[in-house]
Design a protein around this motif. Structure first.
Motif, mmCIF file in Angstrom:
data_model
loop_
_atom_site.group_PDB
_atom_site.id
_atom_site.type_symbol
_atom_site.label_atom_id
_atom_site.label_comp_id
_atom_site.label_asym_id
_atom_site.label_seq_id
_atom_site.Cartn_x
_atom_site.Cartn_y
_atom_site.Cartn_z
ATOM 1 N N ARG A 80 -27.773 -31.111 -37.719
ATOM 2 C CA ARG A 80 -26.498 -31.241 -37.004
ATOM 3 C C ARG A 80 -26.057 -32.690 -37.136
ATOM 4 O O ARG A 80 -26.782 -33.609 -36.764
ATOM 5 C CB ARG A 80 -26.661 -30.851 -35.547
ATOM 6 N N GLY A 82 -24.087 -36.176 -36.616
ATOM 7 C CA GLY A 82 -23.616 -36.929 -35.464
ATOM 8 C C GLY A 82 -24.528 -38.083 -35.129
ATOM 9 O O GLY A 82 -24.345 -39.187 -35.608
ATOM 10 N N TYR A 133 -28.530 -35.557 -26.233
ATOM 11 C CA TYR A 133 -27.767 -34.874 -27.278
ATOM 12 C C TYR A 133 -28.424 -33.533 -27.592
ATOM 13 O O TYR A 133 -29.637 -33.378 -27.414
ATOM 14 C CB TYR A 133 -27.748 -35.727 -28.560
#
Length: 144
Positions: A80, A82, A133
């Protein structure tokens, strides 16, 4: 009289038991299945200022994989984007480094259940901030 006649007929006719044999083929189709269950995986990634200064965060995870295909199964790791620049994975046949693309790895082995222990080193993006996160990798499995 009727009762006597019925008894006489019943004893006069010999009882005959027939034997018969039959054979047939049965077949079944068992669909190939794979399940992956997270046994020990953090729900989220907690990043501290010390993690950012170090540049990475190490996380361990354990999964239970059950499958019924003698050829094995396909393990899929999807990063993912980010908070991380890359994800290093330990615990497979060879070390693996993922950046933006998902990776699929054939996991050979006999049918059954086994535990899969993976170690992740999340190399942090310099622009990341301390906080919580979603885990920066998604682990799934599917039939070959």
């Amino acid at each position: 009289l009727a009762l006597a006649l019925a008894l006489a007929l019943a004893t006069a006719v010999p009882a005959m038991a027939g034997q018969a044999r039959a054979s047939f083929t049965v077949s079944a189709v068992v669909p190939v299945r794979v399940t992956l269950t997270a046994l020990d995986q953090p729900a989220e990634l907690a990043i501290s200022a010390a993690d950012l200064a170090r540049g990475y965060k190490d996380v361990a995870a354990t999964y239970r994989v059950s499958h019924n295909d003698r050829r094995g199964y396909l393990l899929r790791l999807s990063p993912r984007i980010g908070v991380t620049r890359e994800v290093e994975v330990q615990g497979l046949a060879a070390a693996l480094v993922m950046r933006e693309e998902s990776v699929e790895i054939v996991q050979p082995g006999p049918p059954g259940s086994h535990d899969l222990a993976l170690g992740f080193r999340f190399v942090l993006d310099p622009a990341a901030a301390p906080g919580r996160y979603p885990l920066p990798v998604l682990v799934t499995a599917r039939p070959l």
